[in-house]
Motif scaffolding. Structure first.
Motif, PDB file in Angstrom:
ATOM      1  N   CYS A  40       0.805  -1.225   0.000  1.00 49.18           N
ATOM      2  CA  CYS A  40       0.000   0.000   0.000  1.00 49.18           C
ATOM      3  C   CYS A  40       0.838   1.274   0.000  1.00 49.18           C
ATOM      4  O   CYS A  40       0.382   2.317  -0.479  1.00 49.18           O
ATOM      5  N   VAL A  41       2.043   1.205   0.537  1.00 46.69           N
ATOM      6  CA  VAL A  41       2.918   2.374   0.522  1.00 46.69           C
ATOM      7  C   VAL A  41       3.335   2.684  -0.913  1.00 46.69           C
ATOM      8  O   VAL A  41       3.230   3.826  -1.379  1.00 46.69           O
ATOM      9  N   ARG A  42       3.805   1.670  -1.633  1.00 43.02           N
ATOM     10  CA  ARG A  42       4.219   1.872  -3.026  1.00 43.02           C
ATOM     11  C   ARG A  42       3.026   2.215  -3.916  1.00 43.02           C
ATOM     12  O   ARG A  42       3.134   3.025  -4.840  1.00 43.02           O
ATOM     13  N   ALA A  43       1.885   1.590  -3.651  1.00 43.45           N
ATOM     14  CA  ALA A  43       0.684   1.879  -4.444  1.00 43.45           C
ATOM     15  C   ALA A  43       0.256   3.337  -4.279  1.00 43.45           C
ATOM     16  O   ALA A  43      -0.164   3.991  -5.240  1.00 43.45           O
ATOM     17  N   CYS A  99      -4.136  -3.380  -2.887  1.00 36.99           N
ATOM     18  CA  CYS A  99      -2.841  -3.382  -2.200  1.00 36.99           C
ATOM     19  C   CYS A  99      -2.921  -4.140  -0.881  1.00 36.99           C
ATOM     20  O   CYS A  99      -3.983  -4.299  -0.287  1.00 36.99           O
ATOM     21  N   ARG A 100      -1.774  -4.622  -0.438  1.00 37.33           N
ATOM     22  CA  ARG A 100      -1.651  -5.329   0.826  1.00 37.33           C
ATOM     23  C   ARG A 100      -0.363  -4.897   1.511  1.00 37.33           C
ATOM     24  O   ARG A 100       0.428  -4.140   0.954  1.00 37.33           O
ATOM     25  N   CYS A 101      -0.122  -5.397   2.707  1.00 43.54           N
ATOM     26  CA  CYS A 101       1.095  -5.100   3.464  1.00 43.54           C
ATOM     27  C   CYS A 101       1.805  -6.403   3.813  1.00 43.54           C
ATOM     28  O   CYS A 101       1.200  -7.473   3.759  1.00 43.54           O
ATOM     29  N   GLU A 134      -0.267  -9.615   2.846  1.00 39.23           N
ATOM     30  CA  GLU A 134       0.012 -10.425   1.658  1.00 39.23           C
ATOM     31  C   GLU A 134       0.181 -11.882   2.089  1.00 39.23           C
ATOM     32  O   GLU A 134       0.865 -12.172   3.063  1.00 39.23           O
ATOM     33  N   PRO A 135      -0.463 -12.829   1.394  1.00 36.51           N
ATOM     34  CA  PRO A 135      -0.282 -14.246   1.737  1.00 36.51           C
ATOM     35  C   PRO A 135       1.182 -14.650   1.628  1.00 36.51           C
ATOM     36  O   PRO A 135       1.909 -14.165   0.759  1.00 36.51           O
ATOM     37  N   VAL A 136       1.615 -15.510   2.527  1.00 35.13           N
ATOM     38  CA  VAL A 136       3.004 -15.972   2.537  1.00 35.13           C
ATOM     39  C   VAL A 136       3.046 -17.405   2.034  1.00 35.13           C
ATOM     40  O   VAL A 136       2.342 -18.270   2.541  1.00 35.13           O
ATOM     41  N   ASN A 137       3.879 -17.648   1.034  1.00 31.25           N
ATOM     42  CA  ASN A 137       4.064 -19.017   0.538  1.00 31.25           C
ATOM     43  C   ASN A 137       5.420 -19.492   1.026  1.00 31.25           C
ATOM     44  O   ASN A 137       6.437 -19.315   0.373  1.00 31.25           O
TER      45      ASN A 137
END
Length: 430
Positions: A40-43, A99-101, A134-137
């Motif tokens: 979200c910061v970059r967005a 956006c996500r963080c 953000e989902p973590v894989n």
């Protein structure tokens, strides 16, 4: 006899290959979804460089400030309300909307502030807020998703919690961050204050954000032998130094604690992440709606170091709870009980902890008949699907003819694989 042996062999192969393909498809979908998504910061930075987006974004922020999370109901005048809705609709087409963080990122609090500034007008139910993370894989995720495993679950024969503490001291990163939280969490500030809780919480968050799960989870989710349940489980309970990080002079009401949590961007986000990733599902083989133990454990550990910090209860079974109760709930007693039971009676979380502690998730992946429900509940995951149809679908479709899965077709020596959504036909032909 020959056909029976062939069928047994094919089933054994499928037992191993199906979960592996599930992992591969899951990773592929995650990479595809995350490739075009900005934090979200970059967005925001990107949006502010474009005049049209910048104008709509500033308008939206003014609307949110005036609307007080009430879907612009407090904004004066129908024309102003229409302008607010127009700005939000326009932003849905920008990178900001999706956006996500990332948990533990350098500007996490700022990122979350931007996220909630956008999404607070879209949330319909406080209990079912979407996760801003953000989902973590991770490799740990893959380990859990490789179940089921043929054989008996591992049974703890020694104090794994003690072994995990020793292993942490032998690892430089774990030892560094553990010492960093032990100090503020055990240092008395005054005769009235046992510690500086704010510093203790911050250090605990850093421990679980920075230390590899092999060590941090080893201490938090360790299994205990039947011969030493009391001492071992108490060591596990003491991992987060509960006298400072968990306990209060007076136990607050859980709904009041939740309301307090929602005034802090990090606490609100970690709680929403927990609700999403540890959502129980009785029709699921794992007990989890998302069928992912690693995501649930990550979300649970993320709560530690917030005002909603949970810990193990002194109970014969695995049960956790924030430091609160439902006394003085008045007419909201049922709502309060529902909130606390998401912790104390959460099958998904309990299965995930047991799976990690045992080193296997056999025993919780046994087939079970779908549970017929008479009421419909909108989950945060389902609302995400409505807003973003490209999101990975982990829900269980009760229609026996349609499934989305990585499909294997075996036909006398021919093995074909594909991630497809199709009608369910005969998978094995012998």
């Amino acid at each position: 006899m020959f056909h029976m042996e062939r069928k047994t062999m094919i089933l054994a192969v499928l037992y191993v290959i199906l979960p592996l393909l599930d992992v591969l498809c899951y990773a592929e979908e995650n990479l595809r979804a995350g490739a075009t998504r900005l934090d979200c910061v970059r967005a925001t930075e990107q949006c502010l460089k474009e005049q049209a987006c910048s104008t709509k974004y500033r308008t939206m922020r003014q609307c949110v400030a005036g609307g007080k999370e009430s879907n612009f109901s407090m904004v004066a005048g129908q024309e102003a309300k229409d302008e607010c809705r127009s700005a939000m609709d326009a932003l849905k087409q920008s990178p900001l909307y999706n956006c996500r963080c990332k948990r533990g990122m350098k500007k996490e609090k700022n990122c979350l502030r931007i996220y909630w500034g956008i999404y607070q007008t879209l949330q319909g139910n406080d209990f079912l807020e979407d996760s801003p993370y953000e989902p973590v894989n991770s490799r740990l995720s893959d380990i859990f998703r490789l179940a089921p495993i043929i054989g008996e679950p591992a049974v703890a024969r020694e104090n794994n919690c003690l072994n995990a503490a020793k292993a942490c001291n032998l690892n430089d990163t774990c030892k560094k961050y553990r010492s960093a939280y032990i100090s503020p969490c055990t240092s008395r500030v005054s005769t009235a204050e046992v510690c500086n809780k704010r510093k203790c919480h911050k250090a605990l968050r850093q421990f679980f954000d920075k230390v590899p799960p092999k060590h941090s989870y080893g201490m938090l989710f360790c299994s205990c032998p039947l011969s030493d349940q009391t001492a071992c489980s108490e060591r596990r309970r003491q991992t987060i130094v509960p006298v400072c990080s968990y306990e209060e002079k007076q136990k607050p009401n859980c709904l009041e604690l939740q309301a307090s949590c929602k005034t802090n961007y990090i606490c609100r986000s970690r709680l929403a992440d927990f609700f999403v990733n540890c959502q129980p599902e009785p029709r699921s083989l794992s007990g989890c709606l998302k069928e992912n133990y690693a995501d649930c454990l990550l979300a649970y550990s993320g709560l530690i170091g917030t005002s909603m910090t949970p810990n193990y209860l002194r109970s014969p079974k695995i049960s956790v709870s924030p430091y609160c109760d439902c006394s003085n709930s008045g007419n909201n007693k049922d709502e309060c009980d529902k909130f606390t039971e998401f912790f104390t009676e959460n099958t998904c979380l309990r299965n995930a902890i047991q799976a990690f502690g045992n080193g296997t998730d056999v025993g919780v992946w046994q087939p079970m008949s779908p549970v017929q429900t008479t009421t419909s509940t909108t989950t945060p995951y389902q609302r995400t699907r409505e807003r973003n149809p490209n999101t990975i679908d982990n829900t269980i479709n009760t229609d026996p003819g349609i499934y989305q899965f990585c499909k294997i077709r075996v036909n006398v020596g021919l093995l074909s694989v594909g991630c497809v959504s199709a009608e369910l036909h005969t998978v094995i032909v012998v």
